[in-house]
Design a protein around this motif. Structure first.
Motif, short mmCIF file in Angstrom:
data_model
loop_
_atom_site.label_atom_id
_atom_site.label_comp_id
_atom_site.label_asym_id
_atom_site.label_seq_id
_atom_site.Cartn_x
_atom_site.Cartn_y
_atom_site.Cartn_z
N ALA A 101 0.83 -1.21 0.00
CA ALA A 101 0.00 0.00 0.00
C ALA A 101 0.86 1.26 0.00
O ALA A 101 0.57 2.22 -0.72
CB ALA A 101 -0.95 -0.01 1.19
N ASN A 102 1.91 1.25 0.79
CA ASN A 102 2.81 2.41 0.84
C ASN A 102 3.46 2.67 -0.52
O ASN A 102 3.58 3.83 -0.95
CB ASN A 102 3.89 2.19 1.90
N LYS A 103 3.86 1.59 -1.18
CA LYS A 103 4.48 1.74 -2.50
C LYS A 103 3.47 2.26 -3.51
O LYS A 103 3.79 3.07 -4.39
CB LYS A 103 5.04 0.39 -2.97
N ALA A 104 2.22 1.80 -3.40
CA ALA A 104 1.16 2.26 -4.31
C ALA A 104 0.90 3.75 -4.13
O ALA A 104 0.71 4.48 -5.11
CB ALA A 104 -0.11 1.46 -4.08
N VAL A 105 0.91 4.21 -2.88
CA VAL A 105 0.72 5.65 -2.61
C VAL A 105 1.87 6.45 -3.22
O VAL A 105 1.68 7.52 -3.79
CB VAL A 105 0.61 5.91 -1.09
N GLU A 106 3.06 5.90 -3.11
CA GLU A 106 4.26 6.59 -3.60
C GLU A 106 4.31 6.66 -5.13
O GLU A 106 4.62 7.70 -5.71
CB GLU A 106 5.50 5.85 -3.08
N GLU A 107 3.95 5.55 -5.80
CA GLU A 107 4.13 5.45 -7.25
C GLU A 107 2.84 5.67 -8.06
O GLU A 107 2.89 5.90 -9.26
CB GLU A 107 4.73 4.09 -7.61
N LYS A 108 1.69 5.53 -7.41
CA LYS A 108 0.38 5.75 -8.04
C LYS A 108 0.15 4.90 -9.30
O LYS A 108 -0.21 5.43 -10.36
CB LYS A 108 0.20 7.23 -8.39
N PRO A 109 0.31 3.60 -9.23
CA PRO A 109 0.00 2.75 -10.39
C PRO A 109 -1.49 2.79 -10.70
O PRO A 109 -2.31 2.98 -9.80
CB PRO A 109 0.44 1.36 -9.95
N ALA A 110 -1.83 2.58 -11.97
CA ALA A 110 -3.23 2.68 -12.38
C ALA A 110 -3.99 1.36 -12.24
O ALA A 110 -5.21 1.36 -12.10
CB ALA A 110 -3.31 3.15 -13.83
N THR A 111 -3.26 0.25 -12.26
CA THR A 111 -3.90 -1.08 -12.26
C THR A 111 -3.14 -2.03 -11.34
O THR A 111 -2.01 -1.74 -10.92
CB THR A 111 -3.92 -1.69 -13.66
#
Length: 283
Positions: A101-111
């Motif tokens: 989740a932290n990485k997703a917040v940082e990088e903002k992947p679309a899928t």
């Protein structure tokens, strides 16, 4: 072929160390002449095959993590699944979900596919999330993976986790007003409890409206009302549906004398919800 005798105690010891399945552990020890370190490496290298053999397994347990960025402009929800409640409650599994989740917040992947392609540091190694998931499937001995991924962007995004990682909510507000954090949490709790279908009636899709009208008409006819009254009464029932099922029109759970829209106006005039996401485990 190994000539070393592999005892049940050896297999159980490797299971305790890795969490992998009994037969996988026995094979790993056999192939590595009973060397535990090599057997652990063997299991990690064979993780893809272990994962493939578990694709038909049900993975309805897991955790839901909701997280917003430091600037409060972006948020994500992920659902990381496993097969058993025992693994779902494991601190290492929860920490791994938080890391994703932290990485997703940082990088903002679309899928989810783009999420799996991101690189993270875990267990003293650097690898893509998708590869780490395969590796952990081999280690844990359960099918794991991200089944849901949702994002919200806005002037103020508040994240909320409910029920011991069983449900996550993101709320996007129209402004970062004084008190927005607490108001956003209150609205998120409303969403968790009441599960609205849309922000307001303009967000309800045509299929849902048509279904609700048809149900209402059948109920009215079953009550014996004249056909000329059916349309008018059904529209009244549709308005009741909007009040009960759209977020801004719902009674505010913490103060039923107000709607959610009216509550937000007490925080700051014109403050409203611009977006929300609700993810429940297994739903």
């Amino acid at each position: 072929m190994s000539t070393v005798t592999i005892s049940a105690a050896d297999v159980n010891k490797l299971r305790q160390q890795t969490g992998a399945g009994m037969m996988d552990c026995k094979k790993a020890l056999t192939e590595t002449n009973g060397d535990f370190e090599s057997a652990i490496d063997f299991l990690r290298k064979k993780g893809a095959k272990v994962a493939a053999s578990r694709q038909d397994r049900e993975s309805n347990e897991g955790v839901v993590i909701a997280r917003s960025s430091a600037d409060g402009k972006f948020g994500v929800i992920i659902e990381l699944n496993c097969e058993t409640d025992f693994v779902a409650k494991n601190a290492e599994f929860i920490a791994f979900a938080n890391l994703i989740a932290n990485k997703a917040v940082e990088e903002k992947p679309a899928t989810i596919e783009a999420l799996y392609d991101l690189t993270i540091d875990v267990d003293a190694t650097t690898a893509k999330i998708g590869e780490v998931i395969i590796d952990k499937t081999g280690k844990i001995g359960e099918k794991i993976g991200v089944s849901k991924y949702a994002v919200v962007e806005g002037e103020k995004v508040v994240a909320y986790i409910h029920g011991n990682y069983r449900l996550g909510v993101l709320v996007g507000l129209s402004a970062n007003a004084a008190g927005a954090d607490e108001a956003g949490k209150d609205v998120a709790m409303q969403i968790a409890a009441m599960n609205p279908v849309a922000i307001d009636k303009d967000g309800v899709d045509a299929t849902t409206i048509e279904r609700e009208l048809e149900i209402a008409k059948e109920q009215i006819r079953a009550e014996g009302k004249p056909e000329e009254m059916v349309e008018k009464i059904s529209l009244g029932k549709l308005n009741k549906f909007y009040k009960d099922s759209t977020l801004l029109n719902q009674e505010f759970v913490k103060d039923p004398s107000k709607s959610v829209a009216q509550f937000l106006s007490t925080v700051e005039k014109g403050l409203t919800v611009t977006a929300f996401k609700r993810v429940a485990l297994g739903a």
